[in-house]
Design a protein around this motif. Structure first.
Motif, PDB file in Angstrom:
ATOM      1  N   GLU A 151       0.764  -1.116  -0.020  1.00 41.98           N
ATOM      2  CA  GLU A 151      -0.031   0.050  -0.027  1.00 41.98           C
ATOM      3  C   GLU A 151       0.837   1.394  -0.053  1.00 41.98           C
ATOM      4  O   GLU A 151       1.720   1.253   0.802  1.00 41.98           O
ATOM      5  N   PRO A 152       0.649   2.204  -0.963  1.00 45.00           N
ATOM      6  CA  PRO A 152       1.398   3.394  -1.139  1.00 45.00           C
ATOM      7  C   PRO A 152       0.920   4.354   0.240  1.00 45.00           C
ATOM      8  O   PRO A 152      -0.104   4.423   0.591  1.00 45.00           O
ATOM      9  N   MET A 153       2.029   4.759   1.170  1.00 43.63           N
ATOM     10  CA  MET A 153       1.950   5.458   2.115  1.00 43.63           C
ATOM     11  C   MET A 153       2.828   6.787   2.372  1.00 43.63           C
ATOM     12  O   MET A 153       3.766   6.697   1.693  1.00 43.63           O
ATOM     13  N   GLN A 154       2.412   7.748   3.162  1.00 40.44           N
ATOM     14  CA  GLN A 154       3.103   8.995   2.891  1.00 40.44           C
ATOM     15  C   GLN A 154       4.472   8.627   3.823  1.00 40.44           C
ATOM     16  O   GLN A 154       4.525   7.977   4.731  1.00 40.44           O
ATOM     17  N   HIS A 155       5.776   9.365   2.883  1.00 38.48           N
ATOM     18  CA  HIS A 155       6.840   9.341   3.664  1.00 38.48           C
ATOM     19  C   HIS A 155       6.855   9.719   5.048  1.00 38.48           C
ATOM     20  O   HIS A 155       6.326  10.829   5.398  1.00 38.48           O
ATOM     21  N   VAL A 156       7.577   9.391   6.040  1.00 35.17           N
ATOM     22  CA  VAL A 156       7.793   9.975   7.176  1.00 35.17           C
ATOM     23  C   VAL A 156       9.113  10.710   7.305  1.00 35.17           C
ATOM     24  O   VAL A 156      10.332  10.051   7.510  1.00 35.17           O
ATOM     25  N   GLY A 157       9.319  11.977   7.044  1.00 31.78           N
ATOM     26  CA  GLY A 157      10.569  12.807   6.962  1.00 31.78           C
ATOM     27  C   GLY A 157      11.071  12.584   5.550  1.00 31.78           C
ATOM     28  O   GLY A 157      10.071  12.181   4.766  1.00 31.78           O
ATOM     29  N   PRO A 217      12.298  11.546   1.839  1.00 33.07           N
ATOM     30  CA  PRO A 217      12.326  10.072   1.270  1.00 33.07           C
ATOM     31  C   PRO A 217      13.575   9.580   1.356  1.00 33.07           C
ATOM     32  O   PRO A 217      13.630   8.416   1.355  1.00 33.07           O
ATOM     33  N   GLN A 218      14.906  10.087   1.299  1.00 30.01           N
ATOM     34  CA  GLN A 218      15.933   9.283   1.493  1.00 30.01           C
ATOM     35  C   GLN A 218      16.186   8.406   2.703  1.00 30.01           C
ATOM     36  O   GLN A 218      17.017   7.454   2.959  1.00 30.01           O
ATOM     37  N   PHE A 219      15.621   8.942   3.918  1.00 31.81           N
ATOM     38  CA  PHE A 219      15.677   8.432   5.066  1.00 31.81           C
ATOM     39  C   PHE A 219      14.471   7.732   5.733  1.00 31.81           C
ATOM     40  O   PHE A 219      14.276   7.238   6.748  1.00 31.81           O
ATOM     41  N   SER A 220      13.281   7.479   4.645  1.00 31.59           N
ATOM     42  CA  SER A 220      12.202   6.752   4.798  1.00 31.59           C
ATOM     43  C   SER A 220      12.527   5.206   4.589  1.00 31.59           C
ATOM     44  O   SER A 220      12.736   5.064   3.606  1.00 31.59           O
ATOM     45  N   GLN A 221      11.754   4.347   5.432  1.00 26.77           N
ATOM     46  CA  GLN A 221      11.732   2.799   5.110  1.00 26.77           C
ATOM     47  C   GLN A 221      10.434   2.203   5.818  1.00 26.77           C
ATOM     48  O   GLN A 221       9.935   2.811   6.764  1.00 26.77           O
ATOM     49  N   CYS A 222      10.478   0.929   5.326  1.00 27.16           N
ATOM     50  CA  CYS A 222       9.210   0.405   6.093  1.00 27.16           C
ATOM     51  C   CYS A 222       9.403  -0.477   7.176  1.00 27.16           C
ATOM     52  O   CYS A 222      10.696  -1.218   7.117  1.00 27.16           O
ATOM     53  N   CYS A 223       8.846  -0.681   8.111  1.00 31.45           N
ATOM     54  CA  CYS A 223       9.038  -1.276   9.281  1.00 31.45           C
ATOM     55  C   CYS A 223       7.641  -1.838   9.839  1.00 31.45           C
ATOM     56  O   CYS A 223       6.987  -1.000  10.227  1.00 31.45           O
ATOM     57  N   GLN A 224       7.285  -3.100  10.052  1.00 30.24           N
ATOM     58  CA  GLN A 224       5.954  -3.697  10.451  1.00 30.24           C
ATOM     59  C   GLN A 224       5.005  -3.076   9.659  1.00 30.24           C
ATOM     60  O   GLN A 224       3.909  -2.675  10.045  1.00 30.24           O
ATOM     61  N   GLY A 225       5.189  -2.878   8.235  1.00 32.12           N
ATOM     62  CA  GLY A 225       4.167  -2.311   7.455  1.00 32.12           C
ATOM     63  C   GLY A 225       3.823  -0.823   7.491  1.00 32.12           C
ATOM     64  O   GLY A 225       3.100  -0.433   6.808  1.00 32.12           O
ATOM     65  N   GLU A 226       4.700  -0.188   8.179  1.00 32.62           N
ATOM     66  CA  GLU A 226       4.478   1.292   8.385  1.00 32.62           C
ATOM     67  C   GLU A 226       5.806   2.168   7.889  1.00 32.62           C
ATOM     68  O   GLU A 226       6.871   1.308   8.458  1.00 32.62           O
ATOM     69  N   PRO A 227       5.575   3.269   7.469  1.00 35.01           N
ATOM     70  CA  PRO A 227       6.939   3.996   7.201  1.00 35.01           C
ATOM     71  C   PRO A 227       7.599   4.487   8.390  1.00 35.01           C
ATOM     72  O   PRO A 227       6.738   5.054   9.284  1.00 35.01           O
ATOM     73  N   VAL A 228       8.928   4.449   8.329  1.00 29.42           N
ATOM     74  CA  VAL A 228       9.579   5.134   9.532  1.00 29.42           C
ATOM     75  C   VAL A 228      10.794   5.995   9.097  1.00 29.42           C
ATOM     76  O   VAL A 228      11.147   5.851   8.001  1.00 29.42           O
ATOM     77  N   ASP A 229      11.306   7.130  10.041  1.00 27.60           N
ATOM     78  CA  ASP A 229      12.371   7.640   9.581  1.00 27.60           C
ATOM     79  C   ASP A 229      13.403   7.192  10.407  1.00 27.60           C
ATOM     80  O   ASP A 229      13.686   7.049  11.534  1.00 27.60           O
ATOM     81  N   ASN A 230      14.395   6.443   9.484  1.00 33.82           N
ATOM     82  CA  ASN A 230      15.540   5.603  10.026  1.00 33.82           C
ATOM     83  C   ASN A 230      16.828   6.528  10.847  1.00 33.82           C
ATOM     84  O   ASN A 230      17.659   6.118  11.252  1.00 33.82           O
ATOM     85  N   ARG A 231      16.455   7.860  10.771  1.00 35.45           N
ATOM     86  CA  ARG A 231      17.391   8.618  11.562  1.00 35.45           C
ATOM     87  C   ARG A 231      17.055   8.550  13.050  1.00 35.45           C
ATOM     88  O   ARG A 231      17.877   8.666  13.851  1.00 35.45           O
ATOM     89  N   THR A 232      15.841   8.375  13.233  1.00 29.79           N
ATOM     90  CA  THR A 232      15.496   8.335  14.605  1.00 29.79           C
ATOM     91  C   THR A 232      14.877   6.952  15.026  1.00 29.79           C
ATOM     92  O   THR A 232      14.637   6.647  16.059  1.00 29.79           O
ATOM     93  N   GLU A 233      14.199   6.225  14.141  1.00 26.43           N
ATOM     94  CA  GLU A 233      13.756   4.944  14.384  1.00 26.43           C
ATOM     95  C   GLU A 233      14.112   4.041  13.030  1.00 26.43           C
ATOM     96  O   GLU A 233      13.323   3.955  12.126  1.00 26.43           O
ATOM     97  N   ALA A 234      15.039   3.266  13.464  1.00 26.50           N
ATOM     98  CA  ALA A 234      15.463   2.282  12.321  1.00 26.50           C
ATOM     99  C   ALA A 234      14.696   0.855  12.654  1.00 26.50           C
ATOM    100  O   ALA A 234      14.184   0.739  13.449  1.00 26.50           O
TER     101      ALA A 234
END
Length: 220
Positions: free
Chosen positions: A44-50, A52-69
């Motif tokens: 499912e397409p979801m809005q970036h958190v932060g 785009p270059q720091f955004s990744q999926c975790c447990q089916g949700e987007p996270v900002d890997n600078r603060t939440e990897a």
């Protein structure tokens, strides 16, 4: 002859073509989305958190890997204070990771070759050796040798300091000074007997014939 019907048909075809081809877009489970604006998570397409270059999926949700990897795709952690060990997170300042297993008491145990070993073991090239006091030993490749009594020669051999017949050639090969000579640009060859211990720093084996007893250093 151009008719109103044909013009309308061309407009419709152009609209369909434009709808099908949209540059800078990707597909997510059959749905188009703009990667600069959204991320495909769990189909499912979801809005970036932060950004785009720091955004990744975790447990089916987007996270900002600078603060939440993401650890193993199932657990989130703070990359500043925590690390990832297999699919679990651990505290960098209090724990350690060994072979995807968390070491909860790193002062009592250490990691060697992906296995947990005791603090009285020295790890050399992934091989653990039990010693009386780790600080008295050093590694020569996978060998643990006592400091002050041996010197390393390359990654696989060592020489006792009381051994008067062996030396290290070019920091790599152990050789017998009574039977062999050291040629720094060539692998050690027992047939190359000239003078015991002669070192030839600029030896070129392709330009010289067989060595002779009494030859100069260049003919090593």
């Amino acid at each position: 002859m151009i008719t109103l019907t044909s013009v309308v048909g061309l407009v419709v075809l152009a609209s369909v073509a434009n709808a099908q081809y949209q540059p800078h877009r990707s597909m997510c489970a059959g749905n188009q989305y703009n990667p600069m604006e959204m991320l495909c998570c769990a189909g499912e397409p979801m809005q970036h958190v932060g950004p785009p270059q720091f955004s990744q999926c975790c447990q089916g949700e987007p996270v900002d890997n600078r603060t939440e990897a993401c650890c193993g795709g199932v657990e989130t952690y703070n990359p500043i204070e925590e690390g990832c060990c297999g699919i679990e997170s651990f505290e960098l300042h209090q724990e350690a990771c060994c072979g995807n297993r968390i070491i909860y008491e790193p002062r009592r145990r250490s990691c060697c070759g992906g296995r947990l070993v005791g603090r009285n073991m020295i790890c050399c090239g992934g091989k653990a050796t039990k010693v009386n006091r780790v600080s008295d030993f050093m590694c020569c490749g996978t060998h643990a040798v006592r400091k002050g009594k041996f010197e390393c020669c390359g990654n696989s051999s060592f020489i006792a300091k009381t051994d008067l017949t062996s030396k290290c050639c070019n920091g790599t090969w152990k050789y017998n000074v009574k039977e062999q000579a050291c040629c720094a640009k060539d692998k050690l060859k027992s047939a190359m007997i000239v003078y015991p211990g002669i070192t030839c720093p600029s030896f070129d084996p392709s330009s010289l014939g067989p060595p002779r007893l009494g030859s100069s250093c260049r003919a090593c």
